[in-house]
Design an enzyme around this catalytic site. Structure first.
Site, short mmCIF file in Angstrom:
data_model
loop_
_atom_site.label_atom_id
_atom_site.label_comp_id
_atom_site.label_asym_id
_atom_site.label_seq_id
_atom_site.Cartn_x
_atom_site.Cartn_y
_atom_site.Cartn_z
N ASN A 92 -7.37 -27.10 54.01
CA ASN A 92 -6.46 -27.26 52.88
C ASN A 92 -6.04 -28.73 52.78
O ASN A 92 -5.29 -29.23 53.62
CB ASN A 92 -5.23 -26.37 53.07
CG ASN A 92 -4.22 -26.48 51.94
OD1 ASN A 92 -4.34 -27.32 51.06
ND2 ASN A 92 -3.22 -25.62 51.96
N HIS A 134 -7.13 -23.65 44.05
CA HIS A 134 -6.66 -24.41 45.21
C HIS A 134 -7.23 -23.78 46.47
O HIS A 134 -7.24 -22.56 46.62
CB HIS A 134 -5.13 -24.37 45.23
CG HIS A 134 -4.53 -24.85 46.50
ND1 HIS A 134 -4.92 -26.02 47.12
CD2 HIS A 134 -3.56 -24.31 47.29
CE1 HIS A 134 -4.22 -26.18 48.23
NE2 HIS A 134 -3.39 -25.16 48.36
N CYS A 136 0.69 -28.76 46.64
CA CYS A 136 -0.71 -28.40 46.39
C CYS A 136 -1.04 -28.22 44.92
O CYS A 136 -2.21 -28.24 44.54
CB CYS A 136 -1.06 -27.12 47.16
SG CYS A 136 -0.79 -27.24 48.94
#
Length: 354
Positions: free
Chosen positions: A277, A247, A110
């Site tokens: 996500n 994020h 990520c």
């Protein structure tokens, strides 16, 4: 001294969505359970490979910058879910956009997009490159065990990209910090790779697994530490930050991070409700959304931070330039999709939710 400034941006999310209500049709969950815990209402499910998502995002970013693929000096593609390990899929994107330059994938999970921003910025500051394309693209739905509620509700597919260009002005990427905490590498993982027994059928049941509580704690600590470090390194007052683009893993993580850094919540760009996500793609997609919504304005200061499997973490401080509208608009599109999100995942659901 040269700086790397963002001159183009583009995103690509597949049309099919899977809502919380859709998930409740095959696993024990509900919108009332998912939304308060994560902030997520839906996620997009891709009918194409990661490289196709990346290619469309790249073409849109190039158009926004007013340049062609042939103008690029480097392509950096951040992904943990490539179509193929050999060759890298940056080469696929390169072929699709008509580029002739260095091209490679990186896997920092990520944090990958910010790792790419750091690497691309350094290439420009060193004088090695003038124009660098940085992409974050993921097809995480491929790695999900749909019977596991803790992961099935979180992830989605998508891609985002930016063009970095050299400038003599003190704008663009002012500074960045990258780190990894290997002590936590086993709390977020997927068992796919050469450690698998390729002759054992059960090895094909790979999927994302993690320890949610540990991730929560380490994510806030990692992002907070690097964010503070890059702010101090660049000599910026925290009050002068206009936007925080973190994020998009979990809205609770974002809220806690912002609160502990004593930054007003209204300065945080949060779009997780619509996408879930998307790993390395979350930050570039959020940048595009913030521009489309008129949030980012010329010469504003943006703090971006991320964490991911590894456990990686990253932070970057960016001074936006004068332009907040694309120079051109690309006509690049994904091929049509004739299936719903539920239909796209039905085969995997049947396999995992026996």
């Amino acid at each position: 001294m040269q700086y790397a400034t963002i001159t183009g941006w583009g995103k690509c999310v597949p049309p099919a969505t899977l809502t919380n209500h859709d998930l409740a049709t095959f696993i024990e969950t509900s919108d009332d359970w998912i939304k308060p815990r994560t902030g997520i209402s839906q996620r997009h499910i891709s009918h194409v490979n990661t490289s196709e998502l990346a290619s469309v995002a790249a073409q849109r970013a190039l158009a926004a910058a007013g340049i062609e693929g042939s103008d690029l000096d480097m392509i950096i593609l951040a992904t943990a879910t490539p179509d193929t390990l050999i060759p890298n899929i940056a080469s696929t994107v390169q072929a699709n956009i008509g580029a002739s330059c260095a091209a490679f994938d990186i896997n920092a999970a990520c944090s990958g997009f910010l790792y790419g921003i750091g690497l691309g910025s350094s290439q420009i500051k060193s004088g090695q490159c003038k124009k660098v394309l940085v992409i974050g693209a993921e097809r995480l739905s491929f790695f999900l065990d749909w019977s596991r509620r803790e992961t099935a509700v979180l992830f989605g597919d998508g891609a985002g990209a930016v063009v970095l260009e050299a400038t003599d002005e003190a704008i663009g990427v002012l500074g960045y910090e990258l780190n990894n905490d290997p002590a936590g590498r086993d709390i977020l993982k997927a068992g796919f790779g050469t450690a698998m027994d390729r002759f054992e059928a059960s090895s094909l049941d790979f999927y994302i697994e993690f320890n949610g509580q540990e991730i929560f704690k380490r994510a806030i600590a990692g992002m907070g530490k690097l964010s503070t470090k890059v702010i101090e390194k660049c000599g910026i007052d925290k009050d002068d930050i206009d936007w925080v683009i973190p994020h998009q893993a979990n809205e609770r993580i974002i809220d806690t991070l912002i609160s502990r850094m004593k930054i007003p919540k209204e300065k945080a760009v949060v779009n997780i409700a619509n996408y879930g996500n998307t790993s390395a793609a979350t930050i570039p997609i959020a940048i595009c959304d913030a521009l489309e919504q008129g949030k980012i304005q010329p010469n504003q200061t943006i703090l971006s931070c991320a964490f991911g499997a590894g456990l990686t973490s990253a932070a970057a401080l960016i001074k936006w330039g004068d332009r907040i509208t694309p120079l051109k608009v690309s006509d690049a599109e994904l091929p049509p999709c004739d299936k719903t999100g539920i239909e796209l995942v039905s085969k995997a659901v049947k396999h995992f939710c026996k």
